[in-house]
Design a protein around this motif. Structure first.
Motif, PDB file in Angstrom:
ATOM      1  N   LYS A 159     -39.542  -6.021  30.181  1.00  0.00           N
ATOM      2  CA  LYS A 159     -38.149  -6.399  29.979  1.00  0.00           C
ATOM      3  C   LYS A 159     -38.042  -6.937  28.562  1.00  0.00           C
ATOM      4  O   LYS A 159     -38.755  -7.848  28.184  1.00  0.00           O
ATOM      5  CB  LYS A 159     -37.771  -7.459  31.001  1.00  0.00           C
ATOM      6  CG  LYS A 159     -37.922  -6.953  32.435  1.00  0.00           C
ATOM      7  CD  LYS A 159     -37.108  -7.787  33.401  1.00  0.00           C
ATOM      8  CE  LYS A 159     -36.745  -7.002  34.635  1.00  0.00           C
ATOM      9  NZ  LYS A 159     -37.658  -7.155  35.713  1.00  0.00           N
ATOM     10  N   THR A 160     -37.118  -6.385  27.784  1.00  0.00           N
ATOM     11  CA  THR A 160     -37.147  -6.711  26.363  1.00  0.00           C
ATOM     12  C   THR A 160     -35.760  -6.629  25.734  1.00  0.00           C
ATOM     13  O   THR A 160     -34.867  -5.971  26.265  1.00  0.00           O
ATOM     14  CB  THR A 160     -38.087  -5.733  25.629  1.00  0.00           C
ATOM     15  OG1 THR A 160     -37.991  -5.973  24.230  1.00  0.00           O
ATOM     16  CG2 THR A 160     -37.702  -4.289  25.882  1.00  0.00           C
ATOM     17  N   PHE A 161     -35.584  -7.328  24.600  1.00  0.00           N
ATOM     18  CA  PHE A 161     -34.355  -7.215  23.809  1.00  0.00           C
ATOM     19  C   PHE A 161     -34.476  -6.090  22.782  1.00  0.00           C
ATOM     20  O   PHE A 161     -33.535  -5.801  22.063  1.00  0.00           O
ATOM     21  CB  PHE A 161     -34.090  -8.526  23.060  1.00  0.00           C
ATOM     22  CG  PHE A 161     -33.681  -9.657  23.963  1.00  0.00           C
ATOM     23  CD1 PHE A 161     -32.393  -9.719  24.472  1.00  0.00           C
ATOM     24  CD2 PHE A 161     -34.576 -10.658  24.314  1.00  0.00           C
ATOM     25  CE1 PHE A 161     -31.995 -10.764  25.303  1.00  0.00           C
ATOM     26  CE2 PHE A 161     -34.193 -11.702  25.134  1.00  0.00           C
ATOM     27  CZ  PHE A 161     -32.901 -11.759  25.638  1.00  0.00           C
ATOM     28  N   TYR A 162     -35.680  -5.512  22.698  1.00  0.00           N
ATOM     29  CA  TYR A 162     -35.925  -4.448  21.723  1.00  0.00           C
ATOM     30  C   TYR A 162     -35.864  -3.087  22.420  1.00  0.00           C
ATOM     31  O   TYR A 162     -35.364  -2.977  23.522  1.00  0.00           O
ATOM     32  CB  TYR A 162     -37.296  -4.653  21.068  1.00  0.00           C
ATOM     33  CG  TYR A 162     -37.339  -5.864  20.157  1.00  0.00           C
ATOM     34  CD1 TYR A 162     -36.985  -5.750  18.809  1.00  0.00           C
ATOM     35  CD2 TYR A 162     -37.724  -7.112  20.637  1.00  0.00           C
ATOM     36  CE1 TYR A 162     -37.020  -6.860  17.962  1.00  0.00           C
ATOM     37  CE2 TYR A 162     -37.750  -8.229  19.796  1.00  0.00           C
ATOM     38  CZ  TYR A 162     -37.399  -8.091  18.468  1.00  0.00           C
ATOM     39  OH  TYR A 162     -37.420  -9.173  17.630  1.00  0.00           O
ATOM     40  N   LYS A 163     -36.427  -2.100  21.765  1.00  0.00           N
ATOM     41  CA  LYS A 163     -36.412  -0.739  22.321  1.00  0.00           C
ATOM     42  C   LYS A 163     -37.135  -0.730  23.667  1.00  0.00           C
ATOM     43  O   LYS A 163     -38.299  -1.105  23.752  1.00  0.00           O
ATOM     44  CB  LYS A 163     -37.144   0.186  21.344  1.00  0.00           C
ATOM     45  CG  LYS A 163     -37.261   1.617  21.815  1.00  0.00           C
ATOM     46  CD  LYS A 163     -38.019   2.438  20.778  1.00  0.00           C
ATOM     47  CE  LYS A 163     -38.295   3.843  21.255  1.00  0.00           C
ATOM     48  NZ  LYS A 163     -38.986   4.633  20.232  1.00  0.00           N
ATOM     49  N   PRO A 164     -36.450  -0.322  24.728  1.00  0.00           N
ATOM     50  CA  PRO A 164     -37.078  -0.341  26.050  1.00  0.00           C
ATOM     51  C   PRO A 164     -37.968   0.882  26.246  1.00  0.00           C
ATOM     52  O   PRO A 164     -37.814   1.885  25.558  1.00  0.00           O
ATOM     53  CB  PRO A 164     -35.881  -0.294  27.003  1.00  0.00           C
ATOM     54  CG  PRO A 164     -34.784   0.322  26.210  1.00  0.00           C
ATOM     55  CD  PRO A 164     -35.059   0.129  24.753  1.00  0.00           C
ATOM     56  N   ASP A 165     -38.898   0.784  27.207  1.00  0.00           N
ATOM     57  CA  ASP A 165     -39.824   1.908  27.322  1.00  0.00           C
ATOM     58  C   ASP A 165     -39.283   3.040  28.173  1.00  0.00           C
ATOM     59  O   ASP A 165     -39.972   4.028  28.375  1.00  0.00           O
ATOM     60  CB  ASP A 165     -41.202   1.453  27.822  1.00  0.00           C
ATOM     61  CG  ASP A 165     -41.043   0.471  28.932  1.00  0.00           C
ATOM     62  OD1 ASP A 165     -39.936   0.364  29.451  1.00  0.00           O
ATOM     63  OD2 ASP A 165     -42.031  -0.195  29.284  1.00  0.00           O
ATOM     64  N   TRP A 166     -38.030   2.912  28.644  1.00  0.00           N
ATOM     65  CA  TRP A 166     -37.430   4.101  29.271  1.00  0.00           C
ATOM     66  C   TRP A 166     -36.757   4.993  28.230  1.00  0.00           C
ATOM     67  O   TRP A 166     -36.139   6.006  28.560  1.00  0.00           O
ATOM     68  CB  TRP A 166     -36.440   3.722  30.360  1.00  0.00           C
ATOM     69  CG  TRP A 166     -35.487   2.597  30.077  1.00  0.00           C
ATOM     70  CD1 TRP A 166     -35.554   1.328  30.582  1.00  0.00           C
ATOM     71  CD2 TRP A 166     -34.318   2.620  29.238  1.00  0.00           C
ATOM     72  NE1 TRP A 166     -34.504   0.563  30.096  1.00  0.00           N
ATOM     73  CE2 TRP A 166     -33.732   1.328  29.275  1.00  0.00           C
ATOM     74  CE3 TRP A 166     -33.716   3.605  28.444  1.00  0.00           C
ATOM     75  CZ2 TRP A 166     -32.569   0.999  28.569  1.00  0.00           C
ATOM     76  CZ3 TRP A 166     -32.564   3.273  27.728  1.00  0.00           C
ATOM     77  CH2 TRP A 166     -31.999   1.987  27.797  1.00  0.00           C
ATOM     78  N   PHE A 167     -36.894   4.618  26.969  1.00  0.00           N
ATOM     79  CA  PHE A 167     -36.174   5.308  25.894  1.00  0.00           C
ATOM     80  C   PHE A 167     -36.395   6.832  25.928  1.00  0.00           C
ATOM     81  O   PHE A 167     -35.447   7.610  25.918  1.00  0.00           O
ATOM     82  CB  PHE A 167     -36.635   4.730  24.552  1.00  0.00           C
ATOM     83  CG  PHE A 167     -35.946   5.338  23.365  1.00  0.00           C
ATOM     84  CD1 PHE A 167     -34.666   4.948  23.009  1.00  0.00           C
ATOM     85  CD2 PHE A 167     -36.576   6.314  22.599  1.00  0.00           C
ATOM     86  CE1 PHE A 167     -34.031   5.513  21.907  1.00  0.00           C
ATOM     87  CE2 PHE A 167     -35.949   6.883  21.507  1.00  0.00           C
ATOM     88  CZ  PHE A 167     -34.670   6.478  21.160  1.00  0.00           C
ATOM     89  N   ASP A 168     -37.652   7.250  25.983  1.00  0.00           N
ATOM     90  CA  ASP A 168     -37.931   8.696  25.935  1.00  0.00           C
ATOM     91  C   ASP A 168     -37.549   9.384  27.236  1.00  0.00           C
ATOM     92  O   ASP A 168     -37.129  10.547  27.246  1.00  0.00           O
ATOM     93  CB  ASP A 168     -39.416   8.939  25.634  1.00  0.00           C
ATOM     94  CG  ASP A 168     -39.769   8.459  24.229  1.00  0.00           C
ATOM     95  OD1 ASP A 168     -38.888   8.513  23.352  1.00  0.00           O
ATOM     96  OD2 ASP A 168     -40.920   8.004  24.023  1.00  0.00           O
TER      97      ASP A 168
END
Length: 882
Positions: A502-511
């Motif tokens: 869980k993050t305020f940056y690029k999430p890992d579901w991006f791709d």
């Protein structure tokens, strides 16, 4: 219990100082000016009866009486301010995530500041300021996001270093801090005294207040409040306000027609200490240490410290709770983790003598936001309760908004995030509430990163395809109790990483989402959108058409089989709902609305449709599974399955037709995808859902079909500049302000709700414009992401906030949608926003204090589709021309 004794002393002093309060109510009935030993008899009737004499009830009474309503009776089952209000920690804090909560707290702070002067009652108001500590970088980002909001609202606030923290509060151990947020205007009050001050002012304005009077029953006739029954007789009334705090749930169920108020009490602990050797200064800042789950304030030279433990204790799940809150059991074992956190934060307290551990009930709601507004089922029944331990911060503002709502029919701000109608009946199951508040209370301190989900009370409303989708890697979120897919994790991906990151940056579901979007643009995807609210409205004659034409802003008198995108507006021209309506036959209409509109829209229409037995409205949400087929190959899949040509010549856009798909018939197919991409929505009778889904997936294999989720949908709709209700549109946004004049029948000479407001806007211009921003110098991989609620700056001046945002995979940029206002630089007054004003500015978006350049656009990027649409729109509306 010295703490109790001191508080009770203040009660006694107040009563001695205010004998007039009992007398004013006596004087009306008899000439003797002495207070009677007997309680006064209740009036036979009143305009408003408020139940509950805590901070909420007294605030509503105060604000109603300020707005000119005088015929008001406030009933309290025990003594005023003797419930949760008496035990409240008295911290007035404006550091809130949601804009509406921030505004309520800011108003409360300003109100309490002048209350003592107005009423003569000592409220104990002390401006101390507050310091919110961050032990991690993520927490600091969260504080920076709040600080951005506070600053543009004109509330002083700064992000400070650990050394500055030590200077402000010498007792704090700063070795593990990375930073903090300092809000100098935050304050402390005696919450019971604030409540008594509000009651005093209300009483002087004519409000009658009766203690030791409990409401047993609310009388309801034909869906309206008609009166209340108490243990001292009946009162007839037109409005009833339930401010009963933790008793609100039971009181809601005591009427002839239950009013569901989803809240549940938990035990809340704090300790009081004797004064320090050198008593603490009264203006020492309050400390909030969310990572340690505690808050610490000065209390009579000593310390008051409580917190939100990870394993809360729910209360009163069964049976009625007692009348006044006596101090519940001390539980030192339970408080131990919070005590350890306190001693870590202030090691010098080791030797301090503890006076007592206070344990009092505090009400929590399923989504950590308070509950206000009118009941969807009973007119005239208003609620204000469920404060999630922020009652004193919200008390003033919440009372003001509810009073405006009652007097004017609507509050002065968009309070939809707090509206009782955001919940359905299913959120008021006792078991659900008990489990959910055990999750909610620890969440008060947990880090809220974007797009987090509740874990309890899940899998309540599901599509018939739930198991099929789940087995294919679906990851779920919940909306209005309905499970919806976020995205699908491809086989072989490590799942644990995804849920933990869980993050305020690029999430890992991006791709993952990127590949779903690509498939929507190049092949075909299926999204299960069964959670949409679906109503059918039909009549024997023209009643349905006539009523809907008045209640909706677009022209619904279209040929059978056409779909109309329309707003359901209020008198101010704002969107109460944004929906699609298909004309199924001359006399019946099928209406599709957002998921969270189910209760709100039903109540809105029910209260406004004529009471005619020939006109019926049915909620068919559960009867249909909705599949969205998006992409250029959707046409091929459907035409092969239905043996019917589906090309635009045979099936134009915004068209609706009942068809057979596979073996199943009676499927409503609409050429609309809610994204601006080509494709179809299939509304499938629920028993055929699995069959149709399987057929679509099998047939689609050769076209590269795959499942997709709502994150892909969001990316598609935002890059096409589609506004969604509840995120971008609300009751304070009109079609004129978001470039939708072409969806309004202004030129057709037909009367509809909101028409006058729109004509005025057309003539005089608008004060805000919905605008699309493309971030220019933003690095998706390393910079903080925008989510929503970020301040927008034009030429260095604040002009508004973003309402939603997403990464556009085709533009390879972040896109934010939001409203631009035009504030006069000297006076701050709102001016008309013109197209030139938007186009000629240099824009920046503030993400947690860091500003990124952005390009503003009033139209989506042109593709063949948008050029064609744009031409139509420009012809339809001179006002939109660039």
């Amino acid at each position: 219990a010295v703490g109790m004794f001191l508080r009770l002393l203040s009660d006694v002093r107040w009563r001695a100082a205010n004998p007039k309060w009992r007398r004013t109510t006596c004087c009306r009935r008899n000439t003797s000016s002495t207070a009677e030993p007997h309680p006064l008899s209740l009036p036979a009737q009143a305009q408003v009866v408020i139940c509950g004499g805590g901070i909420m009830g007294t605030s509503v009474a105060y604000h109603l009486s300020k707005m000119g309503w005088k015929d008001i009776v406030l009933l309290e089952q025990g003594r005023l301010a003797a419930g949760t209000t008496r035990f409240c920690a008295g911290i007035v804090s404006t550091a809130r995530h949601a804009a509406i909560e921030l505004k309520m707290a800011d108003y409360s702070n300003k109100l309490y500041q002048q209350l003592e002067q107005e009423t003569g009652v000592n409220t104990g108001y002390t401006k101390t300021g507050s310091i919110s500590l961050a032990q991690t970088q993520d927490r600091l980002i969260s504080l920076k996001r709040i600080a951005s909001s506070l600053n543009v609202m004109g509330i002083p606030c700064e992000i400070i270093t650990p050394k500055q923290v030590a200077r402000l509060h010498p007792l704090i151990n700063i070795h593990d801090l990375v930073g903090a947020m300092y809000v100098p205007e935050d304050a402390l009050v005696s919450s019971a005294n604030v409540s008594l001050a509000l009651a005093t002012a209300a009483s002087r304005n004519g409000v009658q207040i009766h203690e030791r009077t409990s409401v047993s029953h609310v009388s309801i006739q034909k869906g309206r409040v008609t009166g209340v029954e108490t243990d001292r007789g009946q009162i007839q009334c037109q409005y009833f306000v339930n401010c009963a705090g933790q008793w609100a749930y039971e009181l809601g169920h005591s009427g002839e027609e239950p009013v569901n108020i989803p809240l549940h009490a938990c035990e809340h602990f704090y300790l009081l200490t004797h004064p320090l050797k050198e008593p603490l200064a009264s203006n020492l800042p309050t400390v909030v240490d969310p990572d340690g789950r505690i808050y610490i304030r000065n209390w009579q030279g000593g310390i008051l410290s409580g917190g939100f433990e990870k394993n809360p204790k729910p209360l009163f799940t069964e049976g009625r709770n007692q009348l006044e809150i006596q101090n519940l059991q001390e539980d030192w074992d339970h408080f131990e983790p919070l005590l350890s956190a306190l001693l870590r934060r202030m090691p010098d307290l080791e030797a301090l003598q503890i006076m007592q551990l206070v344990n009092c009930p505090e009400s929590f709601t399923p989504d950590m936001r308070c509950i206000m507004g009118e009941s969807p089922t009973v007119q005239g029944y208003f609620v204000l309760a469920g404060m999630n331990s922020a009652g004193i911060s919200y008390g003033g503002g919440a009372g003001k908004y509810l009073a405006e709502w009652m007097v004017n029919g609507y509050p002065s701000e968009n309070v939809w995030p707090l509206d009782l109608k955001r919940f359905g009946t299913l959120q008021s199951s006792r078991t659900f509430l008990r489990h959910r508040v055990m999750e909610v209370m620890p969440l008060m301190c947990d880090l809220k990163v974007p797009r987090w989900d509740f874990q309890t009370g899940r899998q309540l409303r599901t599509s018939p395809l739930y198991d099929r989708l789940d087995a294919q890697g679906a990851r779920w979120m919940e909306k209005h109790g309905f499970e919806r897919v976020k995205y699908f994790v491809p086989p072989g991906k490590d799942l644990l990483d995804l849920d933990q990151s869980k993050t305020f940056y690029k999430p890992d579901w991006f791709d993952i989402v990127g590949s779903e979007v690509k498939c929507c643009k190049e092949a075909v995807c299926v999204i299960d959108m069964s959670s949409f609210t679906k109503f059918e409205i039909s009549s024997t004659g023209d009643q349905a058409l006539e009523s809907l034409q008045y209640l909706f802003s677009n022209d619904l008198d279209v040929p059978v089989g056409h779909v109309v995108h329309t707003g359901m507006l209020n008198e101010k021209g704002g969107y109460e709902n944004d929906c699609s309506i298909a004309r199924l036959s001359k006399r019946s209409f099928f209406m599709i609305s957002p998921t969270d509109q189910q209760v709100h829209c039903w109540a809105w229409l029910k209260n406004r449709l004529p009471d005619d037995s020939n006109l019926t409205m049915e909620d068919v949400t559960w009867k249909y599974t909705a599949l969205n087929l998006i992409g250029p190959r959707a046409v091929d899949v459907l035409s092969e399955l239905s043996y019917a040509p589906m090309t635009p010549e045979h099936f134009p856009s915004l068209f609706c037709k009942e068809m057979s798909v596979g073996y199943a018939n009676g499927i409503r197919v609409m050429s609309i995808t809610h994204t601006g991409e080509p494709g179809f929505m299939l509304y499938i009778p629920i028993e055929y859902a699995l069959h149709v889904y399987n057929e679509v997936m099998n047939m689609g294999q050769k076209y590269g079909i795959r499942n997709a989720g709502y994150y892909a949908l969001r990316s598609l709709r935002i890059e096409k500049f589609f506004a969604f209700w509840g995120q971008d549109l609300d009751a304070f946004t009109t079609p004129m302000e978001c470039g939708r004049e072409f969806q309004v029948k202004l030129e057709k000479g037909m009367e509809f709700v909101g028409q006058e407001a729109l004509l005025e806007q057309k003539q005089n211009g608008v004060y805000k414009r919905f605008t699309m921003f493309i971030l220019e110098d933003h690095d998706t991989d390393t910079d903080l992401w925008p989510w929503w609620g970020e301040p927008i700056f034009r030429n260095g001046c604040y002009v508004g906030k973003t309402t939603s945002s997403a990464y556009s995979y085709s533009l390879e940029r972040h896109v934010c949608l939001g409203f631009v206002h035009h504030f006069d630089e000297k006076t701050g007054e709102e001016l008309v926003v013109t197209t030139d004003f938007i186009n000629q500015g240099e824009y920046e978006i503030d993400i947690a204090g860091q500003r990124f350049q952005a390009k503003a656009k009033l139209y989506p990027f042109s593709s063949l589709f948008t050029q064609r649409r744009r031409k139509d729109e420009v012809e339809l509306s001179g006002y939109q021309r660039e």
